[in-house]
Design a protein around this motif. Structure first.
Motif, PDB file in Angstrom:
ATOM      1  N   VAL A 172      -1.074   6.799 -11.337  1.00 24.05           N
ATOM      2  CA  VAL A 172      -0.886   8.208 -10.961  1.00 24.05           C
ATOM      3  C   VAL A 172       0.037   8.349  -9.755  1.00 24.05           C
ATOM      4  CG1 VAL A 172      -2.080  10.239 -10.020  1.00 24.05           C
ATOM      5  CG2 VAL A 172      -3.030   9.023 -11.998  1.00 24.05           C
ATOM      6  N   LYS A 173      -0.085   7.461  -8.791  1.00 21.36           N
ATOM      7  CA  LYS A 173       0.790   7.530  -7.620  1.00 21.36           C
ATOM      8  C   LYS A 173       2.250   7.297  -8.003  1.00 21.36           C
ATOM      9  CE  LYS A 173      -2.554   6.402  -4.005  1.00 21.36           C
ATOM     10  NZ  LYS A 173      -3.011   5.385  -3.017  1.00 21.36           N
ATOM     11  N   ASP A 174       2.461   6.374  -8.927  1.00 19.59           N
ATOM     12  CA  ASP A 174       3.819   6.124  -9.412  1.00 19.59           C
ATOM     13  C   ASP A 174       4.365   7.344 -10.148  1.00 19.59           C
ATOM     14  OD1 ASP A 174       6.077   4.247  -9.938  1.00 19.59           O
ATOM     15  OD2 ASP A 174       5.456   4.533 -12.012  1.00 19.59           O
ATOM     16  N   LEU A 175       3.512   7.960 -10.955  1.00 21.05           N
ATOM     17  CA  LEU A 175       3.903   9.160 -11.696  1.00 21.05           C
ATOM     18  C   LEU A 175       4.197  10.315 -10.749  1.00 21.05           C
ATOM     19  CD1 LEU A 175       4.301  10.515 -14.421  1.00 21.05           C
ATOM     20  CD2 LEU A 175       1.837  10.852 -14.571  1.00 21.05           C
ATOM     21  N   PHE A 176       3.360  10.467  -9.734  1.00 22.35           N
ATOM     22  CA  PHE A 176       3.547  11.542  -8.762  1.00 22.35           C
ATOM     23  C   PHE A 176       4.845  11.348  -7.976  1.00 22.35           C
ATOM     24  CE2 PHE A 176       2.821  13.521  -4.565  1.00 22.35           C
ATOM     25  CZ  PHE A 176       2.572  14.826  -4.965  1.00 22.35           C
ATOM     26  N   ALA A 177       5.172  10.092  -7.662  1.00 19.91           N
ATOM     27  CA  ALA A 177       6.419   9.793  -6.958  1.00 19.91           C
ATOM     28  C   ALA A 177       7.618  10.261  -7.773  1.00 19.91           C
ATOM     29  CB  ALA A 177       6.517   8.294  -6.667  1.00 19.91           C
ATOM     30  N   GLY A 178       7.516  10.097  -9.103  1.00 20.22           N
ATOM     31  CA  GLY A 178       8.581  10.571  -9.978  1.00 20.22           C
ATOM     32  C   GLY A 178       8.697  12.085  -9.947  1.00 20.22           C
ATOM     33  N   PHE A 179       7.560  12.778  -9.951  1.00 18.85           N
ATOM     34  CA  PHE A 179       7.555  14.233  -9.900  1.00 18.85           C
ATOM     35  C   PHE A 179       8.218  14.755  -8.616  1.00 18.85           C
ATOM     36  CE2 PHE A 179       4.538  14.533 -13.415  1.00 18.85           C
ATOM     37  CZ  PHE A 179       4.834  15.793 -13.946  1.00 18.85           C
ATOM     38  N   THR A 180       7.987  14.047  -7.510  1.00 20.95           N
ATOM     39  CA  THR A 180       8.546  14.518  -6.233  1.00 20.95           C
ATOM     40  C   THR A 180      10.074  14.499  -6.221  1.00 20.95           C
ATOM     41  OG1 THR A 180       8.437  12.296  -5.233  1.00 20.95           O
ATOM     42  CG2 THR A 180       6.520  13.721  -4.949  1.00 20.95           C
ATOM     43  N   MET A 181      10.662  13.724  -7.098  1.00 16.23           N
ATOM     44  CA  MET A 181      12.118  13.639  -7.153  1.00 16.23           C
ATOM     45  C   MET A 181      12.750  14.654  -8.103  1.00 16.23           C
ATOM     46  SD  MET A 181      12.878   9.533  -6.860  1.00 16.23           S
ATOM     47  CE  MET A 181      11.560   8.923  -7.921  1.00 16.23           C
ATOM     48  N   LEU A 182      11.904  15.443  -8.770  1.00 17.87           N
ATOM     49  CA  LEU A 182      12.404  16.463  -9.689  1.00 17.87           C
ATOM     50  C   LEU A 182      12.599  17.794  -8.976  1.00 17.87           C
ATOM     51  CD1 LEU A 182      10.067  15.765 -12.753  1.00 17.87           C
ATOM     52  CD2 LEU A 182      12.459  15.076 -12.505  1.00 17.87           C
ATOM     53  N   ASN A 183      13.598  18.523  -9.410  1.00 17.11           N
ATOM     54  CA  ASN A 183      13.858  19.858  -8.858  1.00 17.11           C
ATOM     55  C   ASN A 183      13.164  20.877  -9.759  1.00 17.11           C
ATOM     56  OD1 ASN A 183      14.863  22.060  -7.487  1.00 17.11           O
ATOM     57  ND2 ASN A 183      16.903  21.942  -8.398  1.00 17.11           N
ATOM     58  N   LEU A 184      11.901  21.154  -9.458  1.00 17.27           N
ATOM     59  CA  LEU A 184      11.093  22.027 -10.307  1.00 17.27           C
ATOM     60  C   LEU A 184      11.280  23.487  -9.915  1.00 17.27           C
ATOM     61  CD1 LEU A 184       7.793  19.925 -10.398  1.00 17.27           C
ATOM     62  CD2 LEU A 184       9.644  19.956 -12.080  1.00 17.27           C
ATOM     63  N   TYR A 198      -4.611  17.406  -5.518  1.00 18.14           N
ATOM     64  CA  TYR A 198      -6.068  17.398  -5.524  1.00 18.14           C
ATOM     65  C   TYR A 198      -6.605  16.296  -6.434  1.00 18.14           C
ATOM     66  CZ  TYR A 198      -5.374  21.932  -3.325  1.00 18.14           C
ATOM     67  OH  TYR A 198      -4.974  22.933  -2.467  1.00 18.14           O
ATOM     68  N   ASP A 199      -5.905  16.058  -7.538  1.00 17.12           N
ATOM     69  CA  ASP A 199      -6.302  14.968  -8.433  1.00 17.12           C
ATOM     70  C   ASP A 199      -6.142  13.621  -7.741  1.00 17.12           C
ATOM     71  OD1 ASP A 199      -6.980  16.376 -10.892  1.00 17.12           O
ATOM     72  OD2 ASP A 199      -4.865  16.867 -11.027  1.00 17.12           O
ATOM     73  N   ILE A 200      -5.022  13.465  -7.041  1.00 15.71           N
ATOM     74  CA  ILE A 200      -4.772  12.214  -6.326  1.00 15.71           C
ATOM     75  C   ILE A 200      -5.820  11.990  -5.241  1.00 15.71           C
ATOM     76  CG2 ILE A 200      -3.162  11.047  -4.752  1.00 15.71           C
ATOM     77  CD1 ILE A 200      -0.883  12.293  -6.385  1.00 15.71           C
ATOM     78  N   LYS A 201      -6.174  13.066  -4.541  1.00 15.86           N
ATOM     79  CA  LYS A 201      -7.198  12.966  -3.490  1.00 15.86           C
ATOM     80  C   LYS A 201      -8.534  12.534  -4.088  1.00 15.86           C
ATOM     81  CE  LYS A 201      -9.520  15.599   0.148  1.00 15.86           C
ATOM     82  NZ  LYS A 201      -9.716  16.927   0.773  1.00 15.86           N
ATOM     83  N   LYS A 202      -8.891  13.091  -5.248  1.00 20.01           N
ATOM     84  CA  LYS A 202     -10.148  12.732  -5.902  1.00 20.01           C
ATOM     85  C   LYS A 202     -10.154  11.253  -6.278  1.00 20.01           C
ATOM     86  CE  LYS A 202     -11.644  15.420  -9.247  1.00 20.01           C
ATOM     87  NZ  LYS A 202     -11.828  15.986 -10.623  1.00 20.01           N
ATOM     88  N   ILE A 203      -9.022  10.790  -6.816  1.00 22.49           N
ATOM     89  CA  ILE A 203      -8.912   9.378  -7.216  1.00 22.49           C
ATOM     90  C   ILE A 203      -8.987   8.472  -5.987  1.00 22.49           C
ATOM     91  CG2 ILE A 203      -7.400   7.645  -8.259  1.00 22.49           C
ATOM     92  CD1 ILE A 203      -6.246   9.993  -9.982  1.00 22.49           C
TER      93      ILE A 203
END
Length: 221
Positions: A172-184, A198-203
């Protein structure tokens, strides 16, 4: 407005209505399949690790049958009208992405790319202007994947699998890192992306508790 013009407009409206109903029928079938897959995959939270392959095998035929439905929809949509009809099937498509990516994670611990998901769902490159997997729908599916994995991290501990939360955390951390590089820029997508924290915090809380209690081997960190 003369009668000939009125007749022409009426025919156009009738054709449009008929097409909408035909697409709706196929989308209803697609939705039925994705709901069935989601229901079956929900059992992962109470299924021991050794029995997971059997559960995934039961879902696989339904996932493969989605190819028939996507093909039927693509055959109905006129050329260059993808964006006109897209919203009719976007939710079902996102749920199919979720199921496909969750199955792959549980089998191999890896993330399916957008082209790989398209291939699994039978979406052909030549359908680009009629039916395709848009980036935003793929990303919505991945966010749903993270939502589910945060649940699994908690329930894996209940089942006595203390290493799974560590694997989920790294994934999930790797996936989230990818999301941070996207221009959403899509508002709905952006809001759902923000919820991933919040999901990352729970994990992380689960992983911290496991580490504190020394319930998993150091090599699993």
């Amino acid at each position: 407005m003369d009668s000939a013009n009125l007749d022409f407009i009426n025919r156009m409206l009738e054709q449009d209505s008929e097409l909408r109903e035909k697409i709706k029928d196929q989308v209803t079938e697609f939705d039925k399949k994705t709901r069935t897959m989601t229901g079956l995959l929900n059992k992962i939270h109470s299924t021991p690790t050794a029995q997971l392959p059997l559960l995934l095998d039961s879902v696989q035929p339904i996932l493969e049958s989605c190819k028939e439905t996507t093909g039927a929809i693509a055959n109905l949509v006129p050329a260059n009208q993808f964006w006109r009809w897209k919203e009719m099937w976007s939710i079902s498509l996102r749920n199919a992405v979720f199921s496909a990516t969750l199955i792959e994670y549980l089998r191999s611990g890896t993330l399916l790319t957008l082209p790989q998901v398209s291939d699994i769902l039978g979406i052909q490159p030549e359908w680009q202007d009629k039916f395709t997997l848009a980036a935003e729908d793929y990303l919505h599916g991945l966010i749903s994947l993270v939502n589910e994995l945060s649940r699994l991290a908690v329930n894996s501990v209940t089942l006595g699998n203390y290493e799974e939360p560590l694997r989920i955390s790294a994934f999930v951390k790797d996936l989230f890192a990818g999301f941070t590089m996207l221009n959403l820029k899509n508002d709905a997508l952006r809001r759902r992306y923000d919820s991933l924290k919040y999901d990352i915090k729970k994990i992380e809380e689960v992983v911290y508790d496991i580490s504190l209690r020394k319930l998993a081997p150091v090599s699993g960190k």
